[in-house]
Design a protein around this motif. Structure first.
Motif, short mmCIF file in Angstrom:
data_model
loop_
_atom_site.label_atom_id
_atom_site.label_comp_id
_atom_site.label_asym_id
_atom_site.label_seq_id
_atom_site.Cartn_x
_atom_site.Cartn_y
_atom_site.Cartn_z
N LEU A 1 0.83 -1.21 0.00
CA LEU A 1 0.00 0.00 0.00
C LEU A 1 0.87 1.26 0.00
O LEU A 1 0.58 2.23 -0.73
CB LEU A 1 -0.93 -0.01 1.21
N GLU A 2 1.93 1.24 0.81
CA GLU A 2 2.84 2.39 0.84
C GLU A 2 3.53 2.57 -0.51
O GLU A 2 3.71 3.69 -0.99
CB GLU A 2 3.88 2.19 1.95
N GLN A 3 3.92 1.46 -1.13
CA GLN A 3 4.57 1.54 -2.44
C GLN A 3 3.65 2.14 -3.49
O GLN A 3 4.11 2.75 -4.46
CB GLN A 3 5.03 0.15 -2.88
N ARG A 4 2.36 1.97 -3.30
CA ARG A 4 1.39 2.53 -4.24
C ARG A 4 1.01 3.95 -3.85
O ARG A 4 0.12 4.54 -4.46
CB ARG A 4 0.14 1.65 -4.28
N GLY A 5 1.64 4.47 -2.81
CA GLY A 5 1.42 5.86 -2.43
C GLY A 5 0.32 6.08 -1.44
O GLY A 5 -0.05 7.23 -1.15
N PHE A 6 -0.23 5.00 -0.87
CA PHE A 6 -1.32 5.17 0.10
C PHE A 6 -0.78 5.05 1.51
O PHE A 6 -0.06 4.11 1.85
CB PHE A 6 -2.41 4.12 -0.13
N HIS A 7 -1.13 6.01 2.36
CA HIS A 7 -0.65 6.04 3.75
C HIS A 7 -1.61 5.23 4.62
O HIS A 7 -2.61 5.74 5.13
CB HIS A 7 -0.56 7.49 4.24
N PHE A 8 -1.26 3.99 4.77
CA PHE A 8 -2.14 3.07 5.50
C PHE A 8 -1.95 3.23 7.01
O PHE A 8 -0.82 3.28 7.51
CB PHE A 8 -1.83 1.63 5.08
N ASP A 9 -3.07 3.27 7.75
CA ASP A 9 -3.03 3.37 9.20
C ASP A 9 -4.13 2.46 9.77
O ASP A 9 -5.31 2.81 9.77
CB ASP A 9 -3.25 4.81 9.64
N ALA A 10 -3.71 1.28 10.25
CA ALA A 10 -4.67 0.30 10.73
C ALA A 10 -5.46 0.79 11.93
O ALA A 10 -6.58 0.31 12.18
CB ALA A 10 -3.95 -1.00 11.08
N SER A 11 -4.92 1.75 12.68
CA SER A 11 -5.57 2.18 13.92
C SER A 11 -6.92 2.83 13.67
O SER A 11 -7.78 2.83 14.56
CB SER A 11 -4.65 3.13 14.69
N TRP A 12 -7.14 3.40 12.50
CA TRP A 12 -8.44 4.02 12.25
C TRP A 12 -9.07 3.63 10.90
O TRP A 12 -10.25 3.86 10.66
CB TRP A 12 -8.35 5.54 12.33
N GLN A 13 -8.28 2.96 10.05
CA GLN A 13 -8.85 2.58 8.75
C GLN A 13 -9.41 1.16 8.73
O GLN A 13 -10.07 0.76 7.78
CB GLN A 13 -7.77 2.73 7.65
N THR A 14 -9.15 0.39 9.79
CA THR A 14 -9.65 -0.99 9.84
C THR A 14 -10.68 -1.19 10.94
O THR A 14 -11.11 -2.31 11.20
CB THR A 14 -8.49 -1.99 10.06
N VAL A 15 -11.06 -0.11 11.62
CA VAL A 15 -12.09 -0.16 12.67
C VAL A 15 -13.17 0.85 12.29
O VAL A 15 -12.93 1.75 11.49
CB VAL A 15 -11.50 0.17 14.06
N PRO A 16 -14.38 0.70 12.84
CA PRO A 16 -15.45 1.65 12.49
C PRO A 16 -15.03 3.09 12.74
O PRO A 16 -14.60 3.45 13.85
CB PRO A 16 -16.60 1.22 13.39
N TYR A 17 -15.12 3.90 11.71
CA TYR A 17 -14.75 5.31 11.79
C TYR A 17 -16.04 6.10 12.03
O TYR A 17 -16.80 6.37 11.09
CB TYR A 17 -14.06 5.74 10.50
N VAL A 18 -16.28 6.43 13.29
CA VAL A 18 -17.55 7.06 13.68
C VAL A 18 -17.28 8.51 14.04
O VAL A 18 -16.52 8.82 14.97
CB VAL A 18 -18.17 6.32 14.88
N ARG A 19 -17.95 9.43 13.33
CA ARG A 19 -17.79 10.87 13.56
C ARG A 19 -19.04 11.42 14.25
O ARG A 19 -20.16 10.95 14.05
CB ARG A 19 -17.58 11.61 12.24
N GLU A 20 -18.80 12.44 15.07
CA GLU A 20 -19.88 13.09 15.81
C GLU A 20 -21.01 13.52 14.88
O GLU A 20 -22.19 13.31 15.17
CB GLU A 20 -19.32 14.31 16.55
#
Length: 895
Positions: A567-586
């Motif tokens: 993913l990094e080689q393709r230019g995407f900044h992967f972050d498992a801490s918030w991209q693999t869990v429900p991203y819930v906004r107020e």
């Protein structure tokens, strides 16, 4: 008896030509003991064996071995059948590649449509000094025969009216035995198709004349020239048919649901209207609880057992107690008047009747030679199924994990449970008895259809229930820790979750897919064609975690997930801490929960700060949410439940369950809040890797997966194979289906070209089944009213009509749509009965919405549609039937 096998085959250095067969000198069926043929030069390989003169026949195959690599012939083996008083044979064979017209070799044609009702008397068998020609010619119609015409006077001197006819006993292979002293060798010859009675020539074989030269001189041996193929352009054949579930049939003899023997009336109607196919939904037993949810035909408790509801009780027998019989006769009439199937009552009453009848005649039936033969052939599945059914009834649940000592299948323990001395024997034997009678009735229907030249087409569900006999007996064959479904499509925006376990193909491959082969061979006893439900599942299946509910949380299996490094080689900044869990906004909470937002925050969420929230441990999976709100029917709880489920869909990547640390982009990831939180550059990067992942990355990988499984399964029977290739179709699917000659499914309102609103019927593949709608869709009348804008486009652009489209799909419009589909190049046009009837304003149902069979977006749909008129009434509609036959005939599809 001396037999010499001769085969011309061009091999490369290091390749060996192998010969195996089910006679001792060739390994007696053990391929490991196959013999290496002798190379004679000039591409000629030969091998000579001696077999006892008492040998009646045997099958054999050729194959090429190069190191560990093997190239095999087409699946149909060669067969040797000796004549009388012949001590020496020369078999001049040809390598058997898969024919280009494979569908015509299926039992759909050889035993159905082109079935030779009155085969010619068997001609003289091989003898010393004779030469036998065996040629495949599957496309000959029942009123046609094959002649051998040649330069010899014995072959008519090129005059078809004087030429000898070949024997069609082994159709689609024809054979003729000639006395070489009468024909003289050498001679030239061709095969010619003529009409049987008038000997009117239909087609001469194309190409140069064939030559029988001195190398074929039999002398004191009998020469057999095998594996010739009639050389002529493929003749166009197109057929029509009707699709309808068995439970939907209505006759005067029914018991509130359709039954196998009702199909005889449908065969009569098909014959009367010029149709050649009847397509059914799965007919396997789906009994789990006895409730209406068991009506789902794609959730079988056995892939081998037939559903007891399809049994015609009166043909099994009548009760000795006249009062009891009268009670059931009254119930039969009452249930048969219902507009829809009352699944629970019908099955409860039928099972009550069968138990009483079994008490009266079961012992006699099970002692009969017919049953004993059936039991011997089917014991491998019948005994486990009957034991399962007995245990399900005994414990009051189909969940075998709750059966105590029987929770894990143990063959010896089940053998004792089913033994005649067991106290549970009669509860087991009841299901033997029922399955035997179901077998008799469905086999009788198939034979009836054959005599009419009509084909029964069955349906192979892609999944099995996790509480089925199959999962109980063979748990290692399935991935029971996950569930199958489908990604979002026109049917369901959240994807489909079927709940079935997926297959462990690696385990299945170890015994050559034996479970699949047995399943298909059992089906081949009743059907001559079948539809592979969701054929895409053989390329890859949509696999959903067991704790998920929505299909949105699924991923393709097998697949090649992405590593963080890639993913990094393709230019995407992967972050498992918030991209693999429900991203819930107020800001999303109020939209989802409205006035209940504060309550949801208090009870089910954890504040992470900076406007982000997490779900607490009570609600951190969709399964927990559904279980928590089970039984809720008020507006507030339903709104909260659905909102929490949507929050749990809010992930951008899903971790692969078999390869931790590798990830799949979530399907429709661009619709998530996590995607919207990315900056513009990262969104563009995600879009590029997403498109590559779902449309390009796996093409060769999935092609290889399909070619590892499908050829073995297709070759396991002679049935005609059709694939349901709808949905998110990988680019490799059409190529594989064309290679294996599997018929595709074409539906005009579901075009496979991404930039088209409607399919072009004139461009459908010849090897395809076209239809107006399926059991998962609304019929053409309901569809017409669903989207007026789209209907207007269809009216103007496809039908070529001017002005405003009528508000309802009037009969003349229905007829135009039906005729358009019939005009397609597709080999088969199989339409739902409802759409055939739609062309007649007098016969069709008033409310088209009542014709709907299934709604895929509803996981607990009640499958209960019944015809609103009986097949006997349909048979009596002379004007409509004549009109339909003419419509089918004009398209060149009338049998």
């Amino acid at each position: 008896m001396k037999i010499t096998f001769e085969l011309y085959y061009h091999t490369c250095w290091g390749e060996l030509l192998m010969l195996s067969g089910d006679v001792e000198p060739l390994g007696a069926g053990d391929e490991a003991r196959a013999v290496v043929m002798d190379y004679r030069g000039g591409d000629l390989w030969s091998y000579t064996i001696e077999v006892p003169s008492s040998t009646t026949s045997f099958a054999y195959r050729y194959w090429v071995k190069s190191g560990d690599a093997v190239r095999r012939e087409w699946n149909r083996p060669h067969r040797f059948v000796p004549g009388e008083k012949v001590s020496e044979y020369r078999l001049l064979d040809r390598w058997r590649d898969c024919p280009d017209d494979l569908p015509f070799y299926s039992s759909a044609f050889t035993q159905g449509i082109f079935f030779r009702q009155h085969p010619q008397p068997q001609l003289e068998r091989p003898a010393a000094g004779t030469i036998t020609f065996r040629v495949f010619a599957p496309q000959l119609r029942p009123d046609e025969q094959l002649l051998l015409v040649g330069s010899s006077p014995a072959l008519g001197s090129w005059n078809p009216t004087q030429a000898p006819a070949l024997d069609d006993t082994d159709f689609p292979e024809w054979h003729i035995t000639l006395d070489a002293s009468q024909t003289g060798i050498p001679f030239e010859y061709k095969f010619v198709v003529v009409r049987t009675q008038q000997r009117e020539v239909v087609a001469w074989e194309s190409g140069a004349n064939r030559v029988c030269d001195d190398s074929m001189q039999p002398n004191s041996a009998a020469v057999v020239v095998s594996d010739l193929r009639f050389q002529a352009p493929e003749r166009t054949w197109k057929g029509a048919g009707t699709a309808i579930p068995v439970f939907s049939l209505r006759t005067d003899y029914g018991f509130g649901t359709g039954e196998f023997l009702d199909l005889k009336y449908l065969v009569d109607w098909a014959l009367r209207t010029g149709q050649s196919f009847i397509q059914l939904l799965p007919v396997n037993d789906t009994t789990f609880t006895g409730g209406w949810r068991d009506s789902y035909p794609y959730n079988a408790n056995s892939t081998f057992a037939l559903h007891p509801q399809y049994l015609r009780l009166s043909e099994v027998g009548r009760l000795r107690d006249e009062a009891e019989q009268a009670r059931f006769d009254t119930l039969q009439r009452e249930l048969n008047l219902l507009a829809e199937v009352d699944y629970e009552r019908v099955n409860r009453v039928k099972m009550e009747y069968l138990r009483l009848l079994f008490d009266e005649q079961g012992e006699e039936t099970l002692a009969s030679e017919g049953f004993k033969s059936f039991f011997r052939e089917n014991r491998f599945w019948l005994q486990p199924y009957a034991a399962y059914s007995s245990l399900r009834d005994r414990f009051g649940t189909a969940d075998f994990t709750r059966w105590g000592e029987f929770a894990s299948y143990d063959e010896s323990m089940i053998a004792d449970y089913c033994a005649v001395w067991s106290p549970w024997y009669r509860s087991v034997a009841l299901y033997y008895y029922i399955q035997y009678h179901l077998h008799l009735q469905l086999a009788d229907v198939r034979e009836y259809a054959h005599r009419a030249g009509v084909v029964l087409k069955g349906d192979i569900p892609i999944g099995i229930s996790r509480h089925s006999v199959d999962a109980w007996v063979n748990p290692d064959l399935f991935r029971l820790n996950c569930q199958a479904g489908a990604p979002p499509d026109d049917f369901s925006v959240e994807g489909q979750n079927w709940g079935f376990p997926t297959y462990d193909w690696e385990v299945m491959a170890r015994d050559g897919y034996a479970w699949w082969k047995a399943r298909l061979r059992k089906m081949a006893g009743y059907f001559d064609a079948y539809r592979i439900d969701h054929i895409l599942g053989f390329f890859r299946i949509w696999e959903i975690p067991l704790d998920a509910v929505h299909g949105l949380l699924g991923h393709f299996h097998s697949a090649m997930p992405l590593s963080p490094d890639e993913l990094e080689q393709r230019g995407f900044h992967f972050d498992a801490s918030w991209q693999t869990v429900p991203y819930v906004r107020e800001e999303s909470l109020t939209d989802l929960f409205g006035p209940y937002t504060d309550e949801v925050k208090t009870r089910f969420l954890i504040n992470k700060g900076n406007g982000r929230w997490d779900l607490n441990v009570m609600m951190n999976t969709q399964r927990k949410v559904v279980d928590y709100f089970a039984g809720a029917d008020d507006e507030m709880n339903i709104l909260i439940r659905d909102g929490l489920l949507k929050l749990l869909d809010e992930v951008l990547f899903l971790e692969d369950p078999d390869k931790p640390g590798y990830y799949h982009p979530r399907i429709l990831g661009s619709r998530t809040q996590a995607y919207r939180a990315l900056d513009e550059e990262q969104r563009g990067c995600f879009d590029r890797l997403y498109e590559d992942f779902f449309y390009w990355r796996h093409n060769d990988f999935w092609k290889a997966e399909a070619l590892r499984k499908l050829p073995v399964l297709v070759a396991s029977t002679d049935m005609l194979v059709c694939g349901e290739d709808l949905g998110m179709i990988p680019a490799c699917v059409p190529e594989v289906m064309e290679q294996l000659q599997i018929l595709s499914l074409e539906i005009q309102r579901m075009p496979k070209e991404w930039n088209c609103e409607f399919g072009d019927v004139s461009r459908y593949p010849v090897r395809s089944v076209c239809t107006t709608s399926t059991h998962d869709m609304s019929g053409i009348r309901s569809w017409w009213t669903e989207d007026p804008v789209r209907t207007q486009h269809y009216f103007n652009q496809v039908l070529g009509e001017e002005g405003t489209a009528p508000a309802t799909c009037e009969p003349w419009i229905c007829e135009r749509i039906v005729a358009l589909n019939l005009s397609a190049p597709s080999m088969l046009a199989i339409l739902p009965l409802q759409d055939w009837l739609s062309i007649d304003g007098r016969l069709r149902r008033k409310n088209p919405d009542e014709e709907r069979i299934n709604i895929p977006a509803c996981p607990h749909h009640y499958w209960r549609y019944r015809m609103h008129l009986s097949i006997e009434q349909l048979l009596a509609e002379g004007e409509f039937n004549t009109r339909l036959r003419e419509l089918i005939a004009r398209s060149g599809r009338c049998v």
